[in-house]
Write a protein that holds these residues in place. Structure first.
Motif, mmCIF file in Angstrom:
data_model
loop_
_atom_site.group_PDB
_atom_site.id
_atom_site.type_symbol
_atom_site.label_atom_id
_atom_site.label_comp_id
_atom_site.label_asym_id
_atom_site.label_seq_id
_atom_site.Cartn_x
_atom_site.Cartn_y
_atom_site.Cartn_z
ATOM 1 N N ALA A 179 0.807 -1.204 0.000
ATOM 2 C CA ALA A 179 0.000 0.000 0.000
ATOM 3 C C ALA A 179 0.837 1.250 0.000
ATOM 4 O O ALA A 179 2.024 1.214 0.279
ATOM 5 C CB ALA A 179 -0.912 0.008 1.228
ATOM 6 N N CYS A 180 0.186 2.375 -0.354
ATOM 7 C CA CYS A 180 0.858 3.658 -0.420
ATOM 8 C C CYS A 180 0.110 4.644 0.443
ATOM 9 O O CYS A 180 -1.101 4.591 0.521
ATOM 10 C CB CYS A 180 0.900 4.170 -1.865
ATOM 11 S SG CYS A 180 1.522 2.954 -3.039
ATOM 12 N N GLY A 181 0.797 5.606 1.059
ATOM 13 C CA GLY A 181 0.099 6.549 1.921
ATOM 14 C C GLY A 181 0.859 7.813 2.160
ATOM 15 O O GLY A 181 1.838 8.099 1.504
ATOM 16 N N GLY A 182 0.423 8.610 3.153
ATOM 17 C CA GLY A 182 1.059 9.888 3.438
ATOM 18 C C GLY A 182 1.118 10.147 4.924
ATOM 19 O O GLY A 182 0.739 9.308 5.730
ATOM 20 N N GLY A 183 1.551 11.344 5.305
ATOM 21 C CA GLY A 183 1.706 11.685 6.704
ATOM 22 C C GLY A 183 0.822 12.816 7.121
ATOM 23 O O GLY A 183 -0.268 12.970 6.616
ATOM 24 N N GLY A 184 1.278 13.639 8.041
ATOM 25 C CA GLY A 184 0.436 14.692 8.568
ATOM 26 C C GLY A 184 1.115 16.026 8.545
ATOM 27 O O GLY A 184 2.215 16.175 8.057
ATOM 28 N N GLY A 185 0.445 17.037 9.090
ATOM 29 C CA GLY A 185 1.021 18.370 9.118
ATOM 30 C C GLY A 185 0.035 19.336 9.697
ATOM 31 O O GLY A 185 -1.100 18.995 9.991
ATOM 32 N N THR A 230 5.512 1.260 5.396
ATOM 33 C CA THR A 230 5.316 0.512 4.154
ATOM 34 C C THR A 230 4.126 0.999 3.342
ATOM 35 O O THR A 230 3.910 0.521 2.227
ATOM 36 C CB THR A 230 5.124 -0.980 4.458
ATOM 37 O OG1 THR A 230 3.994 -1.138 5.322
ATOM 38 C CG2 THR A 230 6.359 -1.551 5.117
ATOM 39 N N LEU A 231 3.342 1.922 3.867
ATOM 40 C CA LEU A 231 2.193 2.438 3.135
ATOM 41 C C LEU A 231 2.455 3.813 2.549
ATOM 42 O O LEU A 231 1.525 4.509 2.145
ATOM 43 C CB LEU A 231 0.971 2.497 4.051
ATOM 44 C CG LEU A 231 0.549 1.191 4.709
ATOM 45 C CD1 LEU A 231 -0.699 1.393 5.550
ATOM 46 C CD2 LEU A 231 0.304 0.130 3.656
ATOM 47 N N ALA A 232 3.692 4.239 2.498
ATOM 48 C CA ALA A 232 4.010 5.596 2.036
ATOM 49 C C ALA A 232 4.346 5.610 0.558
ATOM 50 O O ALA A 232 4.817 4.621 -0.005
ATOM 51 C CB ALA A 232 5.181 6.149 2.838
ATOM 52 N N GLY A 233 4.121 6.764 -0.066
ATOM 53 C CA GLY A 233 4.575 6.997 -1.423
ATOM 54 C C GLY A 233 3.578 6.637 -2.494
ATOM 55 O O GLY A 233 2.363 6.659 -2.288
#
Length: 617
Positions: free
Chosen positions: A71-77, A439-442
């Motif tokens: 999987a792919c995902g993102g973060g926060g801010g 592992t879910l980033a990008g």
């Protein structure tokens, strides 16, 4: 398990040309501070739209011959204020950070850009690229190759020159960031070469591409109008020749009216500023428009057709057929407006009423202004461009920050694309590298981006400058994707696609590019790589100019490619496997060039097939 396995190997009629009423606009203000200019002249730089930026800033396991989906995902801010903050100090990047930034902002990492980002920071680099003028346009390149010739072979019907044009633009254009962003825009405002027929398909798609490149650093409102009146879009979504209603029950074609709302501006559901769905009292998404909105808006897009005669257009009688052949001007001219074919009925959509009898150009202006100023446009566009460039699953806070810049660039201007690109690329989520455990980033790199990145990295040699790379859509024996040849207006993949029965689905994440990935495309991609990394495509060859002097030094070759292709994402295990395989070649400084090229091609092949490369973090 090692990271690598071996993969097995229309009828044409001369249109009537009634007296023309060309569409033109004076310097009428539209959408706040944005101005539409007369004719086709590019919009000048407006000091009020200056968008200089400050300096703030899954694991998709593609095994060769097998498929394992992650999987792919993102973060926060946090949400910044809309007003411009004082410029913070420039934060200088490391090699890895600079390379990662460049692989999001453009196709490839070159030494000059790497040094510039490290020396002056992200903001300075972006501002310098925003001032780089467009390179040779797609249409100009077609002209330079003589593809506008009128000969008895009837080459004016051949579509493949459009493929040659776009590969030239992506591989050879000096304005690399502009081209990368135009490619992203081409997967939002979709027009495909595949169904275009009739005279000069390459020019029709080339002129569409040129609209994207020439407006990539302009304003969304201007781009929306120029796409709407583009000959290619007119063909693709049926505004070309769209007629008003009549007494026999004919109604205006609704195709463009539907897609300009669903795909190009506001989407299907009302959005909050952070891209999340607004919900009704029953916690259900709220639809943005209904069938009545489509039917009414369709009236606005009647009366337009290709303009064969403006700007020097002409017809040439020929001996081999009994009709005259047009020049290519119709492809680059904006569509012209014929009032006799335009609906004069009242238009009511999205809460706007355009009175009956409103002249067509004014009705178009009002309708596009309404769409442009809809609250959905900022988050709808922001989320998809973040997906194209940075990550498949940005946090709502990230989308909200970019959406806020779309609404106001800090100088009161809505839709400033330079400000939007800067906000996407300098955001804290874009500039913070995911942890190795994330592992879910990008995002999965789409095939066209992989190929262009590799070729620009190692250098391109074109012996005759014809760039005869044909349609590479075939999944079984080619790249599995070809630029400007999306199979439908819904692009190559849907922005909300979730691969079923995967960790991505279990995590409730999206992975659009995975819609292109299956057993067939995996094997086809590997087989394609195996040939092209060594021999290129026809007369378009890889140069390997910078790598040849160090080809005997395996560690140096791997380090050079790891930085420029992956931003040093390859794991220790993968690097060990690659080095071991390359050392088998036994290359020395005095080895023949052919042997050095074999080793360099193998190095690229192994990296481009590695899961840690395929997923851009």
């Amino acid at each position: 398990m090692t990271p690598f396995r071996t993969a097995l190997r229309s009828d044409l009629t001369l249109p009537g040309l009634p007296a023309r009423a060309p569409l033109g606009y004076g310097a009428r203000r539209i959408g706040g501070l944005v101005q539409e200019l007369v004719g086709d002249d590019p919009a000048p730089e407006d000091p009020s739209t200056d968008s200089s930026v400050d300096a703030r800033g899954a694991g998709a396991a593609l095994a060769l011959g097998t498929l394992a989906l992650a999987a792919c995902g993102g973060g926060g801010g946090s949400q910044p204020a809309v007003s411009n903050p004082p410029p913070p100090p420039v934060i200088l990047a490391t090699d890895t950070e600079a390379a990662r930034f460049l692989l999001q902002a453009q196709f490839a990492v070159n030494d000059a850009d790497l040094a510039a980002v490290k020396a002056s920071g992200y903001a300075s680099w972006l501002n310098s690229k925003f001032t780089v003028p467009p390179g040779q346009s797609g249409v100009a390149w077609l002209n330079s190759q003589g593809h506008n010739s009128i000969t008895s072979e009837q080459r004016y019907f051949w579509p493949q020159f459009g493929d040659f044009m776009i590969w030239n633009q992506l591989l050879a254009g000096p304005d690399e960031m502009r081209k990368r962003l135009a490619l992203a825009l081409s997967e939002f405002f979709v027009v495909s070469l595949s169904p275009i027929d009739g005279f000069y398909p390459p020019y029709v798609i080339g002129a569409y591409w040129d609209v994207l490149t020439s407006n990539a650093f302009g304003n969304f409102r201007t781009l929306l109008e120029r796409i709407t009146l583009n000959a290619g879009m007119g063909f693709f979504l049926n505004t070309k020749g769209n007629l008003k209603e009549d007494a026999n029950g004919r109604e205006p074609d609704e195709n463009y009216a539907r897609e300009v709302m669903q795909l190009f501006t506001i989407g299907l559901y009302e959005l909050n500023a952070d891209g999340t769905n607004r919900l009704d009292a029953n916690n259900n998404p709220i639809e943005t428009y209904g069938q009545g909105d489509i039917t009414n808006l369709a009236r606005v897009f009647t009366g337009y057709d290709w303009d064969y005669l403006a700007n020097g257009g002409s017809f040439t009688p020929v001996a081999w057929v009994d009709y005259s052949i047009p020049s290519t001007h119709f492809a680059t001219n904006t569509m012209w407006f014929n009032a006799s074919n335009h609906s004069n009925l009242e238009v009511t959509f999205l809460g706007l009423t355009i009175p009956a009898g409103t002249p067509g150009p004014e009705a178009l202006r009002l309708a596009l202004d309404r769409l442009f100023n809809h609250a959905n446009v900022g988050p709808f566009f922001a989320q998809q461009m973040i997906q194209q460039l940075v990550t498949n699953n940005p946090s709502p806070a990230y989308v909200g920050r970019v959406s806020a810049v779309f609404a106001n660039n800090g100088a009161g201007v809505r839709g400033d694309l330079k400000a939007v690109w800067a906000a996407i690329l300098t955001d804290v989520e874009a500039r913070t590298a995911p942890a190795a455990s994330s592992t879910l980033a990008g995002k999965l790199r789409e095939p066209v981006v992989r190929l262009v990145q590799w070729w620009r990295t190692v250098g391109v040699n074109s012996s005759d400058s014809k760039y005869e790379i044909y349609d590479t859509s075939s999944a079984g024996d080619s790249l599995g994707q070809s630029p400007l040849r999306a199979p439908s207006v819904f692009n190559f993949f849907r922005p909300g696609y979730v691969p079923p029965n995967t960790a991505i689905a279990a995590a409730v994440k999206q992975a659009p590019e995975f819609q292109l990935l299956n057993e067939t495309t995996t094997a086809g991609y590997i087989n394609f790589l195996q040939w092209i990394t060594r021999w290129g495509y026809g007369e378009v060859r890889p140069a390997y100019t910078q790598l040849m002097p160090i080809a005997h030094d395996t560690d140096a070759v791997v380090a050079w490619l790891n930085l420029r292709l992956t931003a040093n994402q390859l794991s220790t295990d993968s690097l060990t496997v690659i080095r071991t395989m390359l050392n088998v070649f036994g290359i020395t400084a005095t080895s023949p060039d052919d042997q050095k090229l074999n080793k360099l091609a193998t190095a690229c092949f192994l990296i481009l097939a590695c899961p840690e490369y395929l997923v851009q973090k």
